[in-house]
Enzyme design. Structure first.
Site, PDB file in Angstrom:
ATOM      1  N   GLY A 174       0.836  -1.189   0.000  1.00 43.98           N
ATOM      2  CA  GLY A 174       0.000   0.000   0.000  1.00 43.98           C
ATOM      3  C   GLY A 174       0.874   1.243   0.000  1.00 43.98           C
ATOM      4  O   GLY A 174       2.009   1.208   0.479  1.00 43.98           O
ATOM      5  N   GLN A 209       2.830  10.000   1.247  1.00 41.59           N
ATOM      6  CA  GLN A 209       4.121   9.318   1.287  1.00 41.59           C
ATOM      7  C   GLN A 209       4.991   9.650   0.075  1.00 41.59           C
ATOM      8  O   GLN A 209       6.171   9.322   0.064  1.00 41.59           O
ATOM      9  CB  GLN A 209       3.933   7.804   1.384  1.00 41.59           C
ATOM     10  CG  GLN A 209       3.333   7.370   2.708  1.00 41.59           C
ATOM     11  CD  GLN A 209       3.197   5.874   2.766  1.00 41.59           C
ATOM     12  OE1 GLN A 209       2.203   5.308   2.307  1.00 41.59           O
ATOM     13  NE2 GLN A 209       4.207   5.216   3.318  1.00 41.59           N
ATOM     14  N   CYS A 241       5.976   0.313   7.627  1.00 41.95           N
ATOM     15  CA  CYS A 241       5.575   1.421   6.766  1.00 41.95           C
ATOM     16  C   CYS A 241       6.775   1.845   5.928  1.00 41.95           C
ATOM     17  O   CYS A 241       7.888   1.962   6.453  1.00 41.95           O
ATOM     18  CB  CYS A 241       5.082   2.582   7.634  1.00 41.95           C
ATOM     19  SG  CYS A 241       4.585   4.034   6.684  1.00 41.95           S
ATOM     20  N   LEU A 242       6.543   2.084   4.640  1.00 39.97           N
ATOM     21  CA  LEU A 242       7.641   2.484   3.758  1.00 39.97           C
ATOM     22  C   LEU A 242       8.256   3.814   4.177  1.00 39.97           C
ATOM     23  O   LEU A 242       9.428   4.063   3.916  1.00 39.97           O
ATOM     24  CB  LEU A 242       7.148   2.553   2.306  1.00 39.97           C
ATOM     25  CG  LEU A 242       6.653   1.220   1.717  1.00 39.97           C
ATOM     26  CD1 LEU A 242       6.120   1.431   0.303  1.00 39.97           C
ATOM     27  CD2 LEU A 242       7.739   0.165   1.735  1.00 39.97           C
ATOM     28  N   HIS A 298      -4.538   1.089   7.395  1.00 38.79           N
ATOM     29  CA  HIS A 298      -3.193   1.674   7.500  1.00 38.79           C
ATOM     30  C   HIS A 298      -3.050   2.843   6.515  1.00 38.79           C
ATOM     31  O   HIS A 298      -2.595   3.924   6.884  1.00 38.79           O
ATOM     32  CB  HIS A 298      -2.144   0.589   7.212  1.00 38.79           C
ATOM     33  CG  HIS A 298      -0.735   1.071   7.267  1.00 38.79           C
ATOM     34  ND1 HIS A 298       0.126   0.731   8.280  1.00 38.79           N
ATOM     35  CD2 HIS A 298      -0.023   1.872   6.429  1.00 38.79           C
ATOM     36  CE1 HIS A 298       1.309   1.305   8.066  1.00 38.79           C
ATOM     37  NE2 HIS A 298       1.233   1.992   6.943  1.00 38.79           N
ATOM     38  N   GLU A 299      -3.466   2.620   5.260  1.00 36.03           N
ATOM     39  CA  GLU A 299      -3.339   3.676   4.247  1.00 36.03           C
ATOM     40  C   GLU A 299      -4.323   4.817   4.504  1.00 36.03           C
ATOM     41  O   GLU A 299      -3.995   5.981   4.290  1.00 36.03           O
ATOM     42  CB  GLU A 299      -3.523   3.098   2.837  1.00 36.03           C
ATOM     43  CG  GLU A 299      -2.505   2.035   2.452  1.00 36.03           C
ATOM     44  CD  GLU A 299      -1.056   2.428   2.684  1.00 36.03           C
ATOM     45  OE1 GLU A 299      -0.707   3.617   2.510  1.00 36.03           O
ATOM     46  OE2 GLU A 299      -0.260   1.552   3.057  1.00 36.03           O
ATOM     47  N   HIS A 306      -2.974   7.282   6.815  1.00 36.64           N
ATOM     48  CA  HIS A 306      -2.040   8.229   6.187  1.00 36.64           C
ATOM     49  C   HIS A 306      -2.750   9.484   5.672  1.00 36.64           C
ATOM     50  O   HIS A 306      -2.242  10.589   5.840  1.00 36.64           O
ATOM     51  CB  HIS A 306      -1.289   7.576   5.018  1.00 36.64           C
ATOM     52  CG  HIS A 306      -0.059   6.840   5.421  1.00 36.64           C
ATOM     53  ND1 HIS A 306       1.023   7.451   6.009  1.00 36.64           N
ATOM     54  CD2 HIS A 306       0.279   5.536   5.287  1.00 36.64           C
ATOM     55  CE1 HIS A 306       1.971   6.552   6.236  1.00 36.64           C
ATOM     56  NE2 HIS A 306       1.542   5.382   5.813  1.00 36.64           N
TER      57      HIS A 306
END
Length: 195
Positions: A45, A50, A105-106, A147-148, A151
């Site tokens: 995701g 991000q 998380c990226l 999660h996304e 963000h």
């Protein structure tokens, strides 16, 4: 085009993101770039903040989870090829039992923690063609969406962990802000121009 992923500490990751209209400039290209960036970093995701865009957009593809042999065959099949674009999403309900899963998380490389989330969600969103949909998701798909979604609300997965665990990862978070993290994908750090 692969975009640099914004690292922990950048203010864009804490913004409540803005909705977008169908005439948003270069939307199709932005979506394509986000998928390419996500795949390059082996993510499932990626949200627009991000990659530095404070807009209500995220993409997911849960296919990598379908290889997990601990999952039941039905869930593996559900995860395989589940690829979606979420625009102007609005969480309507989060329900069911909370369950823990080790999330990463990226934007926060080298940090993973158990996060507890509700099992089932109801979410309203536009797809890439601005068709408005209301859908119910559960299991790992719901978790990735939650999660996304966080963000685009300015929330990070580290906000869901205990004060003690936050203390234990404080140095790692500081290293990310200082550009000392070395993931195998392109990042842009608060204190550096990126690498």
């Amino acid at each position: 085009m692969i975009l640099p992923i914004i690292g922990y500490g950048d203010p864009v990751l804490r913004k409540m993101c803005d909705p977008i209209a169908p005439d948003y400039a270069d939307l199709k290209q932005t979506i394509a770039n986000m998928f390419e960036t996500m795949y390059n970093a082996y993510g499932v995701g990626l949200a627009a903040p991000q990659v530095g865009l404070p807009i209500r957009l995220f993409v997911i593809d849960t296919t990598p989870f379908s290889d997990d042999e601990d999952l039941e065959k039905a869930e593996q099949e559900q995860l395989n090829g589940f690829k979606k674009v979420f625009i102007n999403a609005k969480m309507l309900k989060e329900e069911g039992e909370e369950w823990g899963f080790n999330e990463g998380c990226l934007s926060i490389p080298e940090v993973r923690e158990d996060v507890y989330r509700n099992e089932t969600i109801t979410i309203e969103y536009d797809d890439e063609n601005f068709n408005r949909t209301t859908a119910v998701f559960d299991g790992l798909i719901a978790r990735v969406i939650q999660h996304e979604y966080d963000h685009i609300e300015g929330i990070l997965f580290t906000d869901h962990i205990s004060t003690l665990k936050k203390q234990l990862i404080k140095k790692k978070l500081q290293n990310i802000m200082e550009g000392k993290a070395r993931p195998d994908y392109k990042m842009k750090f608060v204190s550096k121009k990126g690498r």
